[in-house]
Design an enzyme around this catalytic site. Structure first.
Site, PDB file in Angstrom:
ATOM      1  N   PRO A   2     -59.410 -31.917 119.270  1.00 47.67           N
ATOM      2  CA  PRO A   2     -59.073 -31.428 117.921  1.00 47.67           C
ATOM      3  C   PRO A   2     -57.810 -32.119 117.409  1.00 47.67           C
ATOM      4  O   PRO A   2     -56.809 -32.168 118.106  1.00 47.67           O
ATOM      5  CB  PRO A   2     -58.816 -29.931 118.138  1.00 47.67           C
ATOM      6  CG  PRO A   2     -59.370 -29.611 119.473  1.00 47.67           C
ATOM      7  CD  PRO A   2     -59.320 -30.862 120.277  1.00 47.67           C
ATOM      8  N   GLU A   3     -57.894 -32.672 116.225  1.00 46.02           N
ATOM      9  CA  GLU A   3     -56.723 -33.294 115.617  1.00 46.02           C
ATOM     10  C   GLU A   3     -56.221 -32.382 114.496  1.00 46.02           C
ATOM     11  O   GLU A   3     -56.758 -31.300 114.289  1.00 46.02           O
ATOM     12  CB  GLU A   3     -57.073 -34.692 115.102  1.00 46.02           C
ATOM     13  CG  GLU A   3     -57.430 -35.636 116.258  1.00 46.02           C
ATOM     14  CD  GLU A   3     -57.272 -37.108 115.912  1.00 46.02           C
ATOM     15  OE1 GLU A   3     -56.332 -37.451 115.171  1.00 46.02           O
ATOM     16  OE2 GLU A   3     -58.082 -37.912 116.380  1.00 46.02           O
TER      17      GLU A   3
END
Ligand SMILES: [Zn+2]
Length: 277
Positions: A2-3
């Site tokens: 997840p960014e």
């Protein structure tokens, strides 16, 4: 992994379900199906928050910050973490580790943290953890303080590649590998260019491209890379819009050249030789 956009989407999911209500949101119980993620979870301390009122949910870099009237706690999704709203009592899956029970406008609601690889963090935000985890972070890319002038100034002494530099959390937070590649393409800058060599105009273009790329991804609900799921259990679809990332050997959507890929330090960099000079 997840960014920033994925974490922002999770934050908005929480806000939509919890914070945007007229009545109070109470945390009635923390349920720990496991007591450790990357680190041991301070379970006893969390129990003291039971009965507290949730006041705010914020994001700093890739941390979710929950503010209650009795203290603040943080959640970091690590490599494979996700939060979802529990749809029914029987909705339990392998690798569910934490459940937070809320009382929203008098109605019970539960949120579940799921993380197969357990690199996530669930901890309190006190003076020590704040300094340790959030103390050295650069500006938020979507805030006004992240300008072309700021970026240009902060890169003047850096001899690393521009892509490496914008992924450095001290320069700006939350620009991961995908978004760095995409923003550099949009700005027409070759990823291997030495950071200190970018011009003020290029810095301005790059800042605009970073903001635009991240906002597009947030709009689309985050990328579908890895196990990311938004809180609504829908995969994002930003991936379909990637211009260069993951497209090695395919035609550039602007000029038709083949997209290049190079792997350094385990990270893939994608770019177009003709569009990015
Ligand atoms: Zn091209």
């Amino acid at each position: 992994m997840p960014e920033l956009p994925e974490v922002e989407v999770v934050k908005r999911g929480f806000e939509k379900a919890l914070a945007d209500r007229s009545g109070a949101v109470l945390i009635t119980r923390f349920e720990f199906l496991r007591k450790d993620l990357r680190d041991v979870i301070p379970v006893k301390k969390f129990e003291k928050l039971q009965g507290s009122q949730l006041l705010k949910i914020a994001r700093r870099a890739k941390y979710l910050i929950f503010t209650t009237n009795l203290g603040e706690f943080i959640s970091h999704l690590g490599m494979t973490g996700s939060w979802r709203r529990q749809s029914s009592i029987g909705d339990q899956r392998p690798h569910d580790h934490i459940r937070i029970h809320f009382l929203v406008d008098g109605i019970s609601e539960s949120w579940v943290y799921h993380d197969p690889r357990r690199f996530g963090i669930f901890d309190f935000l006190d003076g020590k953890t704040q300094a340790q985890r959030l103390g050295h972070l650069g500006p938020e890319p979507l805030l006004e303080q992240f300008t072309g002038e700021y970026l240009w100034q902060s890169l003047r002494q850096r001899s690393s590649a521009i892509k490496t530099a914008i992924m450095d959390q001290k320069v700006v937070v939350g620009v991961g590998n995908i978004y760095a590649s995409e923003a550099l393409f949009q700005a027409g800058i070759r990823p291997s260019l030495r950071a200190q060599k970018i011009t003020q105009i290029q810095a301005q273009k790059l800042v605009a491209a970073i903001k635009k790329t991240l906002l597009q991804a947030i709009e689309a609900g985050g990328s579908t890379i890895s196990d990311f799921k938004s809180t609504e259990n829908q995969s994002g679809y930003f991936q379909a819009q990637h211009q260069v990332y993951g497209r090695a050997g395919e035609e550039c959507r602007v000029c038709g050249s083949r997209i290049k890929v190079a792997v350094t330090a385990g990270r893939s960099t994608f770019w177009c030789l003709r569009c990015q000079r």
